[in-house]
Design a protein around this motif. Sequence first.
Motif, PDB file in Angstrom:
ATOM      1  N   GLN A 119      -3.432  -8.508   8.600  1.00 51.03           N
ATOM      2  CA  GLN A 119      -4.619  -7.695   8.827  1.00 51.03           C
ATOM      3  C   GLN A 119      -5.583  -8.422   9.761  1.00 51.03           C
ATOM      4  O   GLN A 119      -6.783  -8.174   9.724  1.00 51.03           O
ATOM      5  N   GLU A 120      -5.019  -9.337  10.575  1.00 53.50           N
ATOM      6  CA  GLU A 120      -5.862 -10.106  11.475  1.00 53.50           C
ATOM      7  C   GLU A 120      -6.611  -9.202  12.439  1.00 53.50           C
ATOM      8  O   GLU A 120      -7.756  -9.467  12.791  1.00 53.50           O
ATOM      9  N   ASP A 121      -5.959  -8.155  12.898  1.00 49.00           N
ATOM     10  CA  ASP A 121      -6.627  -7.128  13.696  1.00 49.00           C
ATOM     11  C   ASP A 121      -7.002  -5.995  12.740  1.00 49.00           C
ATOM     12  O   ASP A 121      -6.126  -5.309  12.215  1.00 49.00           O
ATOM     13  N   PRO A 122      -8.293  -5.794  12.457  1.00 48.87           N
ATOM     14  CA  PRO A 122      -8.677  -4.774  11.479  1.00 48.87           C
ATOM     15  C   PRO A 122      -8.308  -3.361  11.902  1.00 48.87           C
ATOM     16  O   PRO A 122      -8.181  -2.475  11.058  1.00 48.87           O
ATOM     17  N   ASN A 123      -8.116  -3.136  13.197  1.00 48.44           N
ATOM     18  CA  ASN A 123      -7.781  -1.793  13.672  1.00 48.44           C
ATOM     19  C   ASN A 123      -6.291  -1.493  13.582  1.00 48.44           C
ATOM     20  O   ASN A 123      -5.898  -0.345  13.358  1.00 48.44           O
ATOM     21  N   TRP A 124      -5.456  -2.527  13.756  1.00 48.55           N
ATOM     22  CA  TRP A 124      -4.005  -2.307  13.750  1.00 48.55           C
ATOM     23  C   TRP A 124      -3.333  -3.381  12.906  1.00 48.55           C
ATOM     24  O   TRP A 124      -3.210  -4.525  13.322  1.00 48.55           O
ATOM     25  N   TRP A 125      -2.936  -2.975  11.708  1.00 47.17           N
ATOM     26  CA  TRP A 125      -2.225  -3.877  10.803  1.00 47.17           C
ATOM     27  C   TRP A 125      -0.763  -3.975  11.209  1.00 47.17           C
ATOM     28  O   TRP A 125      -0.238  -3.139  11.945  1.00 47.17           O
ATOM     29  N   GLN A 126      -0.094  -5.015  10.689  1.00 50.65           N
ATOM     30  CA  GLN A 126       1.345  -5.168  10.862  1.00 50.65           C
ATOM     31  C   GLN A 126       2.016  -4.999   9.498  1.00 50.65           C
ATOM     32  O   GLN A 126       1.567  -5.576   8.513  1.00 50.65           O
ATOM     33  N   ALA A 127       3.089  -4.211   9.457  1.00 52.96           N
ATOM     34  CA  ALA A 127       3.682  -3.864   8.160  1.00 52.96           C
ATOM     35  C   ALA A 127       5.163  -3.541   8.295  1.00 52.96           C
ATOM     36  O   ALA A 127       5.680  -3.278   9.390  1.00 52.96           O
ATOM     37  N   TYR A 128       5.850  -3.581   7.134  1.00 56.12           N
ATOM     38  CA  TYR A 128       7.215  -3.081   6.991  1.00 56.12           C
ATOM     39  C   TYR A 128       7.187  -1.889   6.043  1.00 56.12           C
ATOM     40  O   TYR A 128       6.316  -1.785   5.177  1.00 56.12           O
ATOM     41  N   ARG A 129       8.162  -1.008   6.180  1.00 52.29           N
ATOM     42  CA  ARG A 129       8.382   0.010   5.157  1.00 52.29           C
ATOM     43  C   ARG A 129       9.092  -0.636   3.980  1.00 52.29           C
ATOM     44  O   ARG A 129       9.790  -1.637   4.127  1.00 52.29           O
ATOM     45  N   ASP A 130       8.940  -0.044   2.793  1.00 51.98           N
ATOM     46  CA  ASP A 130       9.531  -0.605   1.583  1.00 51.98           C
ATOM     47  C   ASP A 130      11.038  -0.783   1.730  1.00 51.98           C
ATOM     48  O   ASP A 130      11.598  -1.820   1.392  1.00 51.98           O
ATOM     49  N   GLU A 131      11.714   0.232   2.275  1.00 48.23           N
ATOM     50  CA  GLU A 131      13.169   0.167   2.386  1.00 48.23           C
ATOM     51  C   GLU A 131      13.624  -0.820   3.451  1.00 48.23           C
ATOM     52  O   GLU A 131      14.780  -1.250   3.473  1.00 48.23           O
ATOM     53  N   ASP A 132      12.707  -1.230   4.359  1.00 42.55           N
ATOM     54  CA  ASP A 132      13.069  -2.175   5.418  1.00 42.55           C
ATOM     55  C   ASP A 132      12.764  -3.613   5.051  1.00 42.55           C
ATOM     56  O   ASP A 132      13.150  -4.530   5.775  1.00 42.55           O
ATOM     57  N   VAL A 155       0.843  -1.194   0.000  1.00 43.91           N
ATOM     58  CA  VAL A 155       0.000   0.000   0.000  1.00 43.91           C
ATOM     59  C   VAL A 155       0.878   1.245   0.000  1.00 43.91           C
ATOM     60  O   VAL A 155       1.985   1.252   0.555  1.00 43.91           O
ATOM     61  N   LYS A 156       0.365   2.289  -0.628  1.00 42.77           N
ATOM     62  CA  LYS A 156       1.004   3.604  -0.577  1.00 42.77           C
ATOM     63  C   LYS A 156       0.254   4.436   0.453  1.00 42.77           C
ATOM     64  O   LYS A 156      -0.971   4.547   0.409  1.00 42.77           O
ATOM     65  N   ALA A 157       0.994   4.996   1.391  1.00 45.26           N
ATOM     66  CA  ALA A 157       0.377   5.785   2.453  1.00 45.26           C
ATOM     67  C   ALA A 157       0.004   7.162   1.923  1.00 45.26           C
ATOM     68  O   ALA A 157       0.832   7.850   1.326  1.00 45.26           O
ATOM     69  N   GLY A 177       3.253   9.090   1.100  1.00 43.60           N
ATOM     70  CA  GLY A 177       3.965   8.647  -0.092  1.00 43.60           C
ATOM     71  C   GLY A 177       4.797   7.405   0.125  1.00 43.60           C
ATOM     72  O   GLY A 177       5.234   6.774  -0.853  1.00 43.60           O
ATOM     73  N   ASP A 178       5.059   7.010   1.382  1.00 39.85           N
ATOM     74  CA  ASP A 178       5.826   5.800   1.652  1.00 39.85           C
ATOM     75  C   ASP A 178       5.043   4.573   1.213  1.00 39.85           C
ATOM     76  O   ASP A 178       3.809   4.524   1.329  1.00 39.85           O
ATOM     77  N   VAL A 179       5.762   3.571   0.732  1.00 43.99           N
ATOM     78  CA  VAL A 179       5.153   2.290   0.384  1.00 43.99           C
ATOM     79  C   VAL A 179       5.340   1.336   1.557  1.00 43.99           C
ATOM     80  O   VAL A 179       6.458   1.157   2.056  1.00 43.99           O
ATOM     81  N   LEU A 180       4.256   0.732   2.006  1.00 45.20           N
ATOM     82  CA  LEU A 180       4.266  -0.167   3.153  1.00 45.20           C
ATOM     83  C   LEU A 180       3.890  -1.572   2.709  1.00 45.20           C
ATOM     84  O   LEU A 180       3.012  -1.742   1.861  1.00 45.20           O
ATOM     85  N   HIS A 181       4.567  -2.556   3.272  1.00 49.96           N
ATOM     86  CA  HIS A 181       4.273  -3.954   2.976  1.00 49.96           C
ATOM     87  C   HIS A 181       3.465  -4.519   4.145  1.00 49.96           C
ATOM     88  O   HIS A 181       4.019  -4.818   5.210  1.00 49.96           O
ATOM     89  N   VAL A 182       2.171  -4.644   3.970  1.00 54.56           N
ATOM     90  CA  VAL A 182       1.278  -5.112   5.033  1.00 54.56           C
ATOM     91  C   VAL A 182       1.300  -6.637   5.042  1.00 54.56           C
ATOM     92  O   VAL A 182       0.952  -7.276   4.042  1.00 54.56           O
ATOM     93  N   ILE A 183       1.700  -7.229   6.180  1.00 52.33           N
ATOM     94  CA  ILE A 183       1.816  -8.685   6.256  1.00 52.33           C
ATOM     95  C   ILE A 183       0.733  -9.315   7.123  1.00 52.33           C
ATOM     96  O   ILE A 183       0.581 -10.531   7.121  1.00 52.33           O
ATOM     97  N   TYR A 225      -4.929   4.633   2.620  1.00 50.06           N
ATOM     98  CA  TYR A 225      -3.958   3.861   1.858  1.00 50.06           C
ATOM     99  C   TYR A 225      -4.508   3.559   0.466  1.00 50.06           C
ATOM    100  O   TYR A 225      -5.722   3.440   0.274  1.00 50.06           O
ATOM    101  N   GLU A 226      -3.591   3.412  -0.483  1.00 54.76           N
ATOM    102  CA  GLU A 226      -3.952   2.953  -1.822  1.00 54.76           C
ATOM    103  C   GLU A 226      -3.148   1.695  -2.116  1.00 54.76           C
ATOM    104  O   GLU A 226      -1.914   1.693  -2.012  1.00 54.76           O
TER     105      GLU A 226
END
Length: 569
Positions: free
Chosen positions: A280-293, A246-248, A272-278, A359-360
């Motif tokens: 979505q089990e909790d709909p309120n708080w996703w878990q993700a990495y930043r693209d560069e990480d 997703v793009k923030a 504008g940061d790209v996030l890698h969402v791994i 997010y997009e």
Amino acid sequence: MTQRSNEGIDNPTFDGTDVDKETKAELEDLLVSLQELKVHLSDVESLEDVQLLTELLLHTDFQQAFRMHRSVALSMRCLRPPHPLTAHARRLRDEVGSVLQSSKQTEATELTRLLGSPHLQALMEAHDCIAEEDFNEDSNETVEPRGKGTKLVCLEKNRDIPLGVTVRNDHDCVIISRVVRGGTAEKSGLLSEGDEILQINGVSVRGKSINDVHNILSSMHGPLTILIILSSQTKITSHRQTLMHVKANFTYDPSADPYVPCRELALSFRKGDVLHVISQEDPNWWQAYRDEDENHKPLAGLIPGKSFQQQREAIKKTITDKNQDHRGKLWRSKKYKKQRKKLLDDPNNVHYSNDILTYEEVASYHQPLNRRRPVVLIGPPNSGQDEMRQTLLTLEPGRFAGAVPHTTRSPRAHEVSGREYNFVSRESFESDLTSGKFIESGEFEQNLYGTNADSIRQIINSGKICLLCLQPRSLQVIRSSDLKPYIIFIRPPLAPRRLPTRLTRGGKKHKAEDTRALQEKACEMENSYGHLFDAIITNSDPNRSIFELLKLVNTLDTEPQWVPYSWVC
């Protein structure tokens, strides 16, 4: 061990030289149990079975085997699970085999035969399959339960890899509410959502607040012994990792968010940061990495879920509209929190809007060399986008081209249809306009003008790069088409040196308020349309800006870009 007589089977004795005391005690317990069982048996067949088992227990070979088994079992309890030295045993076997081929020694021939045997090959393949699993270098183990529904977990907590769990209070209980990907707890597989924590290194946590538990864990490093009550609910989890990019479209700072479950585990990001969402089990708080990480695979971070972010932004907007006089104090005020809870309890009071950006979803796209993406330059009037477009068209006419606009006016004497304009009838123009073929259009002196998508496709099909300067309202239209545009915002500099030159064209005298108006317009455009931009160039120097523009265009040929997911899927 000796047997005194046949009657000795009912009351056996052992010689301590062959059997150690603990083994002797266990064998005597077994023999006593058999004798007690024998009293309650009446059928001959069962009595014969008991007699056979008794003779087996008194046999010297069995006792030695039993003692050996007991010694091995006790030693295995004290040993840590072995860790593989390598996950490439098959590759090493092949390397050794290639070295041995040049040797004529008998031992080398024998070793080559052994290494090529099917059994040894199967053994090495099984070894590599197990070794390739993600073993935690620190020993994470589960000690046998201390009672029904409890478990004692041993983990290694260090400063490099956080434990990676969040907790919540349920009355006096401390419950694990989340296990974050990439942390020690997730890698061990020993802690699960819903487990209750009773003790940490002997310190009781029941009745303590979340902050107290956090302080306790923060002060502890090295081995952790955690006593938990297993969750009564069996949670079925899938080991298949679903990844969404997703793009923030907003900037997130956890330090300013009073509702984040654990500030230390939250992930900050910018618009504008790209996030890698791994997850979505909790709909309120996703878990993700930043693209560069992503390549470094750190501990995943918590980010607001899409629906949750939309909801609270809508709540914030609703409350702000009702409290214009207290806008600056609203976000952290107690009044806001009470109103927020009231609105969350009654979602009908919240009015959602499409302009709440979160997010997009995006996907990686590498443009084909024979179908290059059109490049759209956008900026406030007099920011220099028209001059930059004309410069590229003049410098490299074989590479860049501009789409020929359509118009309903009559051609002038020197004009040729298809060169300056595509001259069409008003009926044809309006028909294409109704069909959605125009990216943008307008009317001037009772004549219609516009940029038709077919003109852009004609440039793309010729192998050239189509350069466009569009109005902001046209961006959503071209992004909704199949043209896959690359949009660059031309931003005027904060301390412009060349702005007076641009603002004095046509004999108009430059004024300081003109510069301020231009910069305000640029800020307004970024706030309203910034989520649609792929890149930004600050036009402080024309030559440098052209260089940056060419560099961005060249990158499209050499590197994949993040584009809306709907464009490629």
